[in-house]
Design a protein around this motif. Structure first.
Motif, mmCIF file in Angstrom:
data_model
loop_
_atom_site.group_PDB
_atom_site.id
_atom_site.type_symbol
_atom_site.label_atom_id
_atom_site.label_comp_id
_atom_site.label_asym_id
_atom_site.label_seq_id
_atom_site.Cartn_x
_atom_site.Cartn_y
_atom_site.Cartn_z
ATOM 1 N N MET A 111 -6.271 -0.348 13.649
ATOM 2 C CA MET A 111 -5.294 -0.188 12.576
ATOM 3 C C MET A 111 -4.998 1.307 12.410
ATOM 4 O O MET A 111 -5.914 2.112 12.285
ATOM 5 N N THR A 112 -3.719 1.642 12.400
ATOM 6 C CA THR A 112 -3.342 3.049 12.235
ATOM 7 C C THR A 112 -3.517 3.486 10.783
ATOM 8 O O THR A 112 -3.623 2.646 9.879
ATOM 9 N N ASN A 113 -3.534 4.793 10.568
ATOM 10 C CA ASN A 113 -3.669 5.323 9.209
ATOM 11 C C ASN A 113 -2.526 4.863 8.316
ATOM 12 O O ASN A 113 -2.743 4.537 7.150
ATOM 13 N N LYS A 114 -1.294 4.843 8.857
ATOM 14 C CA LYS A 114 -0.144 4.433 8.043
ATOM 15 C C LYS A 114 -0.257 2.967 7.631
ATOM 16 O O LYS A 114 0.061 2.617 6.494
ATOM 17 N N VAL A 115 -0.704 2.132 8.536
ATOM 18 C CA VAL A 115 -0.876 0.711 8.201
ATOM 19 C C VAL A 115 -1.944 0.562 7.128
ATOM 20 O O VAL A 115 -1.762 -0.167 6.145
ATOM 21 N N LEU A 116 -3.047 1.267 7.298
ATOM 22 C CA LEU A 116 -4.139 1.192 6.323
ATOM 23 C C LEU A 116 -3.687 1.694 4.951
ATOM 24 O O LEU A 116 -3.918 1.039 3.935
ATOM 25 N N ILE A 117 -3.030 2.835 4.922
ATOM 26 C CA ILE A 117 -2.579 3.408 3.647
ATOM 27 C C ILE A 117 -1.566 2.486 2.967
ATOM 28 O O ILE A 117 -1.677 2.219 1.763
ATOM 29 N N SER A 118 -0.591 1.988 3.719
ATOM 30 C CA SER A 118 0.415 1.114 3.107
ATOM 31 C C SER A 118 -0.208 -0.192 2.629
ATOM 32 O O SER A 118 0.170 -0.709 1.579
ATOM 33 N N THR A 119 -1.174 -0.712 3.365
ATOM 34 C CA THR A 119 -1.863 -1.942 2.945
ATOM 35 C C THR A 119 -2.632 -1.710 1.647
ATOM 36 O O THR A 119 -2.601 -2.545 0.742
ATOM 37 N N ILE A 120 -3.313 -0.587 1.562
ATOM 38 C CA ILE A 120 -4.052 -0.260 0.331
ATOM 39 C C ILE A 120 -3.081 -0.104 -0.841
ATOM 40 O O ILE A 120 -3.322 -0.640 -1.937
ATOM 41 N N LEU A 121 -1.975 0.623 -0.631
ATOM 42 C CA LEU A 121 -1.004 0.833 -1.709
ATOM 43 C C LEU A 121 -0.397 -0.483 -2.189
ATOM 44 O O LEU A 121 -0.277 -0.716 -3.401
ATOM 45 N N ILE A 122 -0.027 -1.340 -1.269
ATOM 46 C CA ILE A 122 0.590 -2.607 -1.665
ATOM 47 C C ILE A 122 -0.440 -3.520 -2.324
ATOM 48 O O ILE A 122 -0.119 -4.260 -3.263
ATOM 49 N N SER A 123 -1.691 -3.438 -1.903
ATOM 50 C CA SER A 123 -2.746 -4.206 -2.576
ATOM 51 C C SER A 123 -3.009 -3.657 -3.978
ATOM 52 O O SER A 123 -3.257 -4.427 -4.920
ATOM 53 N N LEU A 124 -2.941 -2.335 -4.142
ATOM 54 C CA LEU A 124 -3.043 -1.747 -5.483
ATOM 55 C C LEU A 124 -1.881 -2.200 -6.357
ATOM 56 O O LEU A 124 -2.047 -2.423 -7.562
ATOM 57 N N ALA A 125 -0.713 -2.345 -5.757
ATOM 58 C CA ALA A 125 0.442 -2.858 -6.505
ATOM 59 C C ALA A 125 0.140 -4.260 -7.027
ATOM 60 O O ALA A 125 0.432 -4.569 -8.190
ATOM 61 N N LEU A 126 -0.444 -5.087 -6.187
ATOM 62 C CA LEU A 126 -0.806 -6.448 -6.623
ATOM 63 C C LEU A 126 -1.781 -6.389 -7.800
ATOM 64 O O LEU A 126 -1.603 -7.092 -8.791
ATOM 65 N N VAL A 127 -2.782 -5.545 -7.703
ATOM 66 C CA VAL A 127 -3.777 -5.427 -8.776
ATOM 67 C C VAL A 127 -3.124 -4.932 -10.066
ATOM 68 O O VAL A 127 -3.279 -5.549 -11.131
ATOM 69 N N PHE A 128 -2.379 -3.835 -9.984
ATOM 70 C CA PHE A 128 -1.756 -3.263 -11.176
ATOM 71 C C PHE A 128 -0.753 -4.233 -11.805
ATOM 72 O O PHE A 128 -0.761 -4.442 -13.012
ATOM 73 N N TYR A 129 0.119 -4.783 -10.971
ATOM 74 C CA TYR A 129 1.159 -5.669 -11.498
ATOM 75 C C TYR A 129 0.541 -6.927 -12.105
ATOM 76 O O TYR A 129 0.956 -7.373 -13.173
ATOM 77 N N SER A 130 -0.473 -7.468 -11.455
ATOM 78 C CA SER A 130 -1.138 -8.667 -11.972
ATOM 79 C C SER A 130 -1.830 -8.381 -13.301
ATOM 80 O O SER A 130 -1.744 -9.188 -14.236
ATOM 81 N N ILE A 131 -2.508 -7.258 -13.404
ATOM 82 C CA ILE A 131 -3.164 -6.896 -14.672
ATOM 83 C C ILE A 131 -2.126 -6.759 -15.775
ATOM 84 O O ILE A 131 -2.296 -7.295 -16.872
ATOM 85 N N GLY A 132 -1.045 -6.046 -15.490
ATOM 86 C CA GLY A 132 0.002 -5.865 -16.497
ATOM 87 C C GLY A 132 0.622 -7.178 -16.936
ATOM 88 O O GLY A 132 0.731 -7.463 -18.140
#
Length: 123
Positions: A1-22
């Motif tokens: 997995m490239t760094n960009k794939v890893l970073i974007s996956t983490i960011l989009i997963s954080l979006a799921l966490v933040f949006y779901s909590i809100g």
């Protein structure tokens, strides 16, 4: 997995966490509160940033179910966060009490590109 794939996956997963909590904390509270905005806006920022990285790697938007629903989801997240901000600024009690209905719909629509991207990446 490239760094960009890893970073974007983490960011989009954080979006799921933040949006779901809100969204779900607002739903359970039964009224929109100012702190919910932080999670709506945070989810939007994480999702938009992660999506931008993914689009850069893909060479632009893809015109498939994932790309089209992803664009729609980000647009709805923007509308959702802006509208929530306006509702709180105006102190519209009826809208504050009923806002969670819109929030849950936007969240459910957002899940389509989240999971379609997840399953596409598995293939």
């Amino acid at each position: 997995m490239t760094n960009k794939v890893l970073i974007s996956t983490i960011l989009i997963s954080l979006a799921l966490v933040f949006y779901s909590i809100g969204v779900w904390s607002e739903r359970f509270a039964g009224r929109l509160k100012a702190w919910h905005l932080l999670f709506f806006w945070g989810g939007l920022v994480f999702d938009t940033t992660g999506t931008a990285i993914m689009m850069e790697m893909a060479g632009g938007i893809t015109f498939d179910i994932h790309g089209l629903t992803g664009g729609l989801a980000i647009l709805l997240m923007v509308v959702h966060a802006v509208w929530a901000t306006i509702v709180l600024i105006r102190k519209d009690e009826k809208a504050i009490a009923n806002f969670h209905k819109f929030s849950v719909v936007v969240w459910a629509i957002w899940l389509v590109p989240y999971f379609s991207g997840f399953f596409v990446s598995m293939g």
